[in-house]
Motif scaffolding. Structure first.
Motif, PDB file in Angstrom:
ATOM      1  N   LEU A 179     -15.465 -23.334 -19.135  1.00 17.96           N
ATOM      2  CA  LEU A 179     -15.362 -23.047 -20.565  1.00 17.96           C
ATOM      3  C   LEU A 179     -14.632 -24.181 -21.284  1.00 17.96           C
ATOM      4  CD1 LEU A 179     -15.941 -20.844 -22.721  1.00 17.96           C
ATOM      5  CD2 LEU A 179     -13.622 -20.006 -22.310  1.00 17.96           C
ATOM      6  N   ILE A 180     -13.616 -24.753 -20.636  1.00 19.14           N
ATOM      7  CA  ILE A 180     -12.905 -25.899 -21.211  1.00 19.14           C
ATOM      8  C   ILE A 180     -13.882 -27.051 -21.433  1.00 19.14           C
ATOM      9  CG2 ILE A 180     -11.198 -27.686 -20.706  1.00 19.14           C
ATOM     10  CD1 ILE A 180      -9.541 -25.531 -19.281  1.00 19.14           C
ATOM     11  N   ALA A 181     -14.693 -27.346 -20.425  1.00 20.02           N
ATOM     12  CA  ALA A 181     -15.650 -28.455 -20.535  1.00 20.02           C
ATOM     13  C   ALA A 181     -16.701 -28.178 -21.606  1.00 20.02           C
ATOM     14  CB  ALA A 181     -16.322 -28.702 -19.183  1.00 20.02           C
ATOM     15  N   ILE A 182     -17.171 -26.929 -21.689  1.00 17.74           N
ATOM     16  CA  ILE A 182     -18.187 -26.569 -22.681  1.00 17.74           C
ATOM     17  C   ILE A 182     -17.670 -26.808 -24.092  1.00 17.74           C
ATOM     18  CG2 ILE A 182     -19.370 -24.574 -23.693  1.00 17.74           C
ATOM     19  CD1 ILE A 182     -19.691 -23.535 -20.782  1.00 17.74           C
ATOM     20  N   HIS A 183     -16.454 -26.367 -24.360  1.00 19.77           N
ATOM     21  CA  HIS A 183     -15.885 -26.540 -25.699  1.00 19.77           C
ATOM     22  C   HIS A 183     -15.521 -27.987 -25.975  1.00 19.77           C
ATOM     23  CE1 HIS A 183     -15.510 -22.466 -27.407  1.00 19.77           C
ATOM     24  NE2 HIS A 183     -15.545 -22.081 -26.147  1.00 19.77           N
ATOM     25  N   LYS A 184     -14.962 -28.656 -24.985  1.00 16.40           N
ATOM     26  CA  LYS A 184     -14.541 -30.038 -25.205  1.00 16.40           C
ATOM     27  C   LYS A 184     -15.721 -30.931 -25.558  1.00 16.40           C
ATOM     28  CE  LYS A 184     -12.760 -34.117 -22.865  1.00 16.40           C
ATOM     29  NZ  LYS A 184     -12.341 -34.715 -21.579  1.00 16.40           N
ATOM     30  N   HIS A 185     -16.837 -30.752 -24.858  1.00 23.51           N
ATOM     31  CA  HIS A 185     -17.990 -31.636 -25.050  1.00 23.51           C
ATOM     32  C   HIS A 185     -19.019 -31.078 -26.033  1.00 23.51           C
ATOM     33  CE1 HIS A 185     -16.898 -34.552 -21.936  1.00 23.51           C
ATOM     34  NE2 HIS A 185     -16.444 -33.526 -21.248  1.00 23.51           N
ATOM     35  N   SER A 236     -30.126 -28.796 -18.598  1.00 22.88           N
ATOM     36  CA  SER A 236     -29.208 -27.752 -18.148  1.00 22.88           C
ATOM     37  C   SER A 236     -27.935 -28.417 -17.641  1.00 22.88           C
ATOM     38  CB  SER A 236     -29.841 -26.913 -17.038  1.00 22.88           C
ATOM     39  OG  SER A 236     -31.000 -26.243 -17.499  1.00 22.88           O
ATOM     40  N   VAL A 237     -26.840 -27.675 -17.679  1.00 22.85           N
ATOM     41  CA  VAL A 237     -25.559 -28.176 -17.187  1.00 22.85           C
ATOM     42  C   VAL A 237     -25.076 -27.231 -16.100  1.00 22.85           C
ATOM     43  CG1 VAL A 237     -23.251 -28.966 -17.820  1.00 22.85           C
ATOM     44  CG2 VAL A 237     -25.078 -29.013 -19.521  1.00 22.85           C
ATOM     45  N   PRO A 263     -19.623 -25.047 -11.124  1.00 20.92           N
ATOM     46  CA  PRO A 263     -19.477 -24.189  -9.938  1.00 20.92           C
ATOM     47  C   PRO A 263     -19.551 -22.703 -10.260  1.00 20.92           C
ATOM     48  CG  PRO A 263     -17.850 -25.952  -9.895  1.00 20.92           C
ATOM     49  CD  PRO A 263     -18.504 -26.001 -11.252  1.00 20.92           C
ATOM     50  N   ASP A 264     -19.148 -22.315 -11.472  1.00 19.07           N
ATOM     51  CA  ASP A 264     -19.066 -20.897 -11.800  1.00 19.07           C
ATOM     52  C   ASP A 264     -20.144 -20.411 -12.756  1.00 19.07           C
ATOM     53  OD1 ASP A 264     -18.277 -22.028 -14.199  1.00 19.07           O
ATOM     54  OD2 ASP A 264     -16.161 -21.610 -13.909  1.00 19.07           O
ATOM     55  N   ARG A 265     -20.981 -21.304 -13.259  1.00 17.63           N
ATOM     56  CA  ARG A 265     -22.024 -20.890 -14.196  1.00 17.63           C
ATOM     57  C   ARG A 265     -23.005 -22.035 -14.383  1.00 17.63           C
ATOM     58  NH1 ARG A 265     -19.233 -19.657 -19.712  1.00 17.63           N
ATOM     59  NH2 ARG A 265     -17.278 -19.627 -18.561  1.00 17.63           N
ATOM     60  N   VAL A 266     -24.151 -21.699 -14.949  1.00 15.04           N
ATOM     61  CA  VAL A 266     -25.101 -22.710 -15.390  1.00 15.04           C
ATOM     62  C   VAL A 266     -25.342 -22.480 -16.877  1.00 15.04           C
ATOM     63  CG1 VAL A 266     -27.087 -21.284 -14.719  1.00 15.04           C
ATOM     64  CG2 VAL A 266     -27.388 -23.738 -15.052  1.00 15.04           C
ATOM     65  N   VAL A 267     -25.328 -23.557 -17.645  1.00 14.14           N
ATOM     66  CA  VAL A 267     -25.701 -23.492 -19.055  1.00 14.14           C
ATOM     67  C   VAL A 267     -27.139 -24.007 -19.122  1.00 14.14           C
ATOM     68  CG1 VAL A 267     -25.182 -24.225 -21.399  1.00 14.14           C
ATOM     69  CG2 VAL A 267     -23.327 -23.893 -19.764  1.00 14.14           C
ATOM     70  N   PRO A 268     -28.128 -23.106 -19.199  1.00 15.50           N
ATOM     71  CA  PRO A 268     -29.522 -23.522 -19.052  1.00 15.50           C
ATOM     72  C   PRO A 268     -30.077 -24.175 -20.316  1.00 15.50           C
ATOM     73  CG  PRO A 268     -29.424 -21.175 -19.470  1.00 15.50           C
ATOM     74  CD  PRO A 268     -27.996 -21.647 -19.376  1.00 15.50           C
ATOM     75  N   MET A 269     -31.064 -25.022 -20.109  1.00 17.59           N
ATOM     76  CA  MET A 269     -31.774 -25.611 -21.240  1.00 17.59           C
ATOM     77  C   MET A 269     -32.671 -24.567 -21.900  1.00 17.59           C
ATOM     78  SD  MET A 269     -34.302 -28.963 -21.294  1.00 17.59           S
ATOM     79  CE  MET A 269     -35.763 -28.144 -20.632  1.00 17.59           C
ATOM     80  N   ALA A 282     -23.455 -34.064 -19.970  1.00 17.13           N
ATOM     81  CA  ALA A 282     -23.450 -33.101 -18.867  1.00 17.13           C
ATOM     82  C   ALA A 282     -22.733 -33.670 -17.649  1.00 17.13           C
ATOM     83  CB  ALA A 282     -24.887 -32.718 -18.508  1.00 17.13           C
ATOM     84  N   MET A 283     -22.984 -34.942 -17.346  1.00 16.23           N
ATOM     85  CA  MET A 283     -22.332 -35.569 -16.196  1.00 16.23           C
ATOM     86  C   MET A 283     -20.820 -35.569 -16.354  1.00 16.23           C
ATOM     87  SD  MET A 283     -24.991 -38.741 -15.653  1.00 16.23           S
ATOM     88  CE  MET A 283     -23.812 -39.706 -14.726  1.00 16.23           C
ATOM     89  N   GLU A 284     -20.349 -35.909 -17.550  1.00 19.37           N
ATOM     90  CA  GLU A 284     -18.907 -35.932 -17.798  1.00 19.37           C
ATOM     91  C   GLU A 284     -18.317 -34.533 -17.671  1.00 19.37           C
ATOM     92  OE1 GLU A 284     -18.284 -37.696 -21.603  1.00 19.37           O
ATOM     93  OE2 GLU A 284     -19.270 -39.575 -21.065  1.00 19.37           O
ATOM     94  N   ALA A 285     -18.998 -33.553 -18.247  1.00 14.67           N
ATOM     95  CA  ALA A 285     -18.495 -32.181 -18.211  1.00 14.67           C
ATOM     96  C   ALA A 285     -18.458 -31.647 -16.782  1.00 14.67           C
ATOM     97  CB  ALA A 285     -19.367 -31.283 -19.089  1.00 14.67           C
TER      98      ALA A 285
END
Length: 756
Positions: free
Chosen positions: A223-229, A318-319, A322-328, A613-616
């Motif tokens: 969630l941190i990565a999703i919001h940050k990026h 898609s991203v 380990p705990d989820r996938v954010v699909p395209m 996505a790679m950075e996140a």
């Protein structure tokens, strides 16, 4: 600077004159520019300030004293902030727009200055100075220059100091200082929040805009990565409705090849969320094989121009965390209707290939088909069936065909870098169960080589018809990077002659000559740093790493928009269009005119979302590793130095990963000299040296799960024994001297990882 309009007489302007000046100014119209335009001095400037305040209160103008505009309008020249990417184009709003429910900020589409000129890629949060224009179709902005980024929003954890004052501790390890919170917004101590600047300058602090909850709760790291990026992680109701409608599209048996009788199999990770591809092969009786690579026919369901397509383009890919996938794509498509599930009829775009006895793909043909996957095998199970001799005939055929493809790959000699990949495994409660390096099996290479063969076939098939192609481009190393690599290898008594043609095989031979494993890892990282970053584009420049002249991505349209565009081009080129759907969906599944016109712009945009996505993903893994290690602070680990700078060196735990800093100030009281070419720190008195690739034991001093940052220290505080790795030449005399505790730290940054 604004020029004084000749029709205005010097002196305090009227309200009408102020409005006219603001509307006609070719530059930002602030109080200073207005005063200069009307030749105001002394008391007249004070009167102007009062006039502008009155006009703002009367609703005639809006903005700050540095930039005014008429109420409800946009200044002709102003600073814009990118808030979205739509159809490959950045969309911005005025940066100084004051939130007002009754007057939301206009969305301004940013366009290129000149037709055909390439625009520097803009990302969400970027700021540009732009000339704005209101047209019949809405506002457009013409960027004049990109401005240095300022902190627009920040993720952090709420903390309180001894006096009870709230502070925001950022979770981004590149932001070194906490910020005072001026508006806590109901957040409590220890909560993860999203905040924005409360004003200009660091003293203004931040205001909390959203409370996200417990920063150490399951799924919090992603969630941190999703919001940050700024990764879009929710689908609108309109997009979900279109996806549900598309899922009802019937398959036409008359318009598709029926391949349901073939034992096509899917080999994927055991925890795969979607299945893009499946493969089949059988001997052709002439020493080669007939093969099929079956790919999910996403273009049949996601049609150009619809809301679903626009959302997929915006996401780009898609991203995977380990705990989820954010699909395209919405799950009704990505995890169900499009996914090639065993035992179910599925729409597929298939590549028929003929592989000769030398492993070369001699013929290919693309078609739309109906497939029914016979089996799904995790990589480990497929490998075990082969190793134990219990594999069914269709699996044995795949391995036999792969051995031919492997022989052709070996002859091509692509870049072979053994790069470890960390795998985070979670338990049922979302807690870390294990972190380990992924095992690489032949089964992985089987799938990879079949996919590469199909990707090459797609690129060449479209080229043969002069059709649009979104290439996957990996350019050769630049001369600048090759010179840096040569200088670095020279410090190891190894040579790189630049007069020859640089090929992947040259690097492979260089690595084979290194027998010491620690030194090989060192050379491998140096070669990796010399590589360019792969990207998508409509112009072919080859793929250096794979040693291929033409390459496109065709095999993963569920999770990559680039592959979807290649599928659409194949539909047009080889006349694979299906009957017009009776449902309320776009009629065509091929390339739209907008796809064709904007292919370069779209390629730039999806290259950007891939990097995002790679950075996140990398940062999230770092946070999980830090969380895993947070209970082991004080333990001594075997580490390898991965980067050296004037302010210290970075090291990673052997077999686990996670980069951590050893500040030069902790190495003792002597001065350390930094040699740029050899990437080495050397003690002036002791001669103790620390260089990339060195193996040494370090004590873990800090592990911060919120930032993913580690910090190491020498076990005894005086120095650490370094395992020998061959002769090391003395450092050059050039360099920057750093005092021990008196040294001045530089900007900390971690070494990036380049993927092909």
């Amino acid at each position: 600077m604004a020029k004084r309009p000749t029709k205005f007489q010097p002196g305090l302007p009227t309200r009408e004159q102020v409005l006219e000046f603001i509307q006609t100014s070719e530059t930002i119209a602030g109080k200073r520019e207005i005063a200069k335009a009307f030749g105001l001095k002394g008391q007249e400037k004070i009167a102007l300030k009062a006039l502008l305040k009155d006009m703002a209160e009367e609703g005639l103008i809006d903005g700050r004293k540095t930039a005014y505009h008429r109420m409800g309008g946009v200044p002709r020249v102003t600073v814009l902030r990118v808030v979205d990417i739509e159809d490959g184009e950045p969309v911005a709003i005025p940066d100084n727009w004051q939130p007002d429910d009754a007057s939301p900020p206009p969305r301004i589409r940013l366009v290129e200055k000149k037709k055909g000129a390439r625009q520097a890629a803009l990302r969400r949060g970027d700021q540009v100075l732009a000339r704005t224009e209101e047209t019949r179709t809405g506002w457009i902005g013409h960027p004049m220059k990109k401005l240095p980024n300022r902190l627009e929003s920040v993720l952090g954890v709420v903390e309180f100091d001894g006096s009870g004052k709230p502070w925001l501790a950022p979770v981004d390890k590149r932001i070194r200082n906490s910020s005072p919170i001026s508006d806590i917004g109901g957040a409590e101590k220890g909560q993860l929040v999203l905040a924005e600047p409360a004003g200009r300058g660091p003293r203004a602090g931040v205001r909390v805009t959203e409370v996200l909850g417990d920063p150490l709760a399951p799924k919090a790291f992603s969630l941190i990565a999703i919001h940050k990026h700024g990764i879009p992680d929710h689908f609108s109701d309109e997009v979900l409705a279109e996806a549900e409608l598309a899922a009802k599209l019937p398959l036409s048996e008359e318009q598709r090849e029926d391949l349901r009788h073939l034992p096509i199999v899917a080999i994927d990770p055991a925890d795969a969320r979607d299945h893009d591809d499946a493969i089949w092969a059988e001997p052709d009786g002439e020493g080669g094989f007939r093969a099929i690579v079956a790919i999910a026919d996403v273009s049949f369901y996601v049609r150009p121009g619809g809301k679903l397509d626009r959302e997929a383009r915006k996401r780009g890919n898609s991203v995977y965390f380990p705990d989820r996938v954010v699909p395209m794509l919405p799950e009704v498509l990505s995890a169900d209707v499009c996914s090639l599930k065993a035992g179910q009829d599925r729409a597929s775009m298939v590549c028929h290939m003929t592989i000769d006895g030398q492993g070369k793909v001699k013929e290919w043909r693309f078609a739309r088909a109906i497939v029914r996957i016979a089996d799904f095998w995790p990589y480990e199970q497929a490998q075990d069936l082969i190793d134990t001799g219990e594999a069914p005939e269709n699996l044995q055929n795949l391995w036999a065909a792969w051995k031919l493809l492997k022989a052709a790959r070996d002859a091509r000699d692509p870049l072979a870098l053994e790069l470890p990949e960390r795998r985070v495994m979670l338990d049922e409660k979302g807690k870390i169960a294990e972190i380990a390096l992924r095992e690489h099996l032949d089964a992985h290479q089987v799938i990879e080589d079949f996919m590469i063969a199909a990707n090459v076939a797609a690129a060449k098939a479209l080229e043969s018809k002069a059709s649009p192609v979104v290439y996957r481009v990996h350019e050769p190393p630049s001369r600048e990077k090759l010179l840096a690599l040569r200088d670095y290898l020279d410090t190891m008594n190894r040579k790189l002659a630049l007069g020859q043609v640089i090929t992947p095989g040259l690097f492979n031979r260089m690595l084979k000559d290194v027998t010491d494993e620690a030194e090989k890892a060192l050379v491998m990282e140096a070669v990796l740093r010399s590589q360019t970053q792969a990207y998508y584009g409509p112009k072919n420049a080859g793929h250096f790493g794979l040693s291929l002249g033409s390459y496109a991505h065709f095999t993963s349209p569920i999770r990559r928009y680039s592959d979807l565009l290649v599928h659409r081009s194949l539909v047009d080129t080889f006349h694979l269009e299906q009957p017009r759907p009776k449902l309320d969906l776009p009629a065509t599944s091929g390339l739209s005119q907008q796809d064709r016109d904007d292919l370069g712009k779209i390629s730039d945009a999806i290259s950007g979302t891939e990097r995002r996505a790679m950075e996140a993903e990398r940062e999230t893994i770092d946070r999980y590793v830090a969380a895993w290690l947070s209970g082991r602070v004080g333990e001594v680990f075997k580490t390898r130095i991965t980067g050296v700078q004037s302010f210290g060196f970075f090291a990673t735990i052997v077999g686990l990963g996670g980069d951590g800093l050893v500040p030069v100030s902790t190495l003792g009281g002597e001065y350390f000299r930094f040699d740029e070419a050899s990437k080495q720190l050397t003690g002036e008195s002791s001669g103790a040296a620390y260089a990339i690739g060195d193996i040494l034991e370090l004590r873990l001093g800090e592990a911060n799960p919120l930032t993913g940052a580690l910090k190491f220290e020498l076990p005894d505080g005086k120095g650490a024994a370094i395992e020998p790795r061959g002769d090391r030449p003395p450092p050059r005399k050039k360099g920057k001297y750093m005092a021990g505790k008196r040294g001045r730290p530089g900007n900390i940054r971690h070494q990036g990882r380049n993927r092909k």
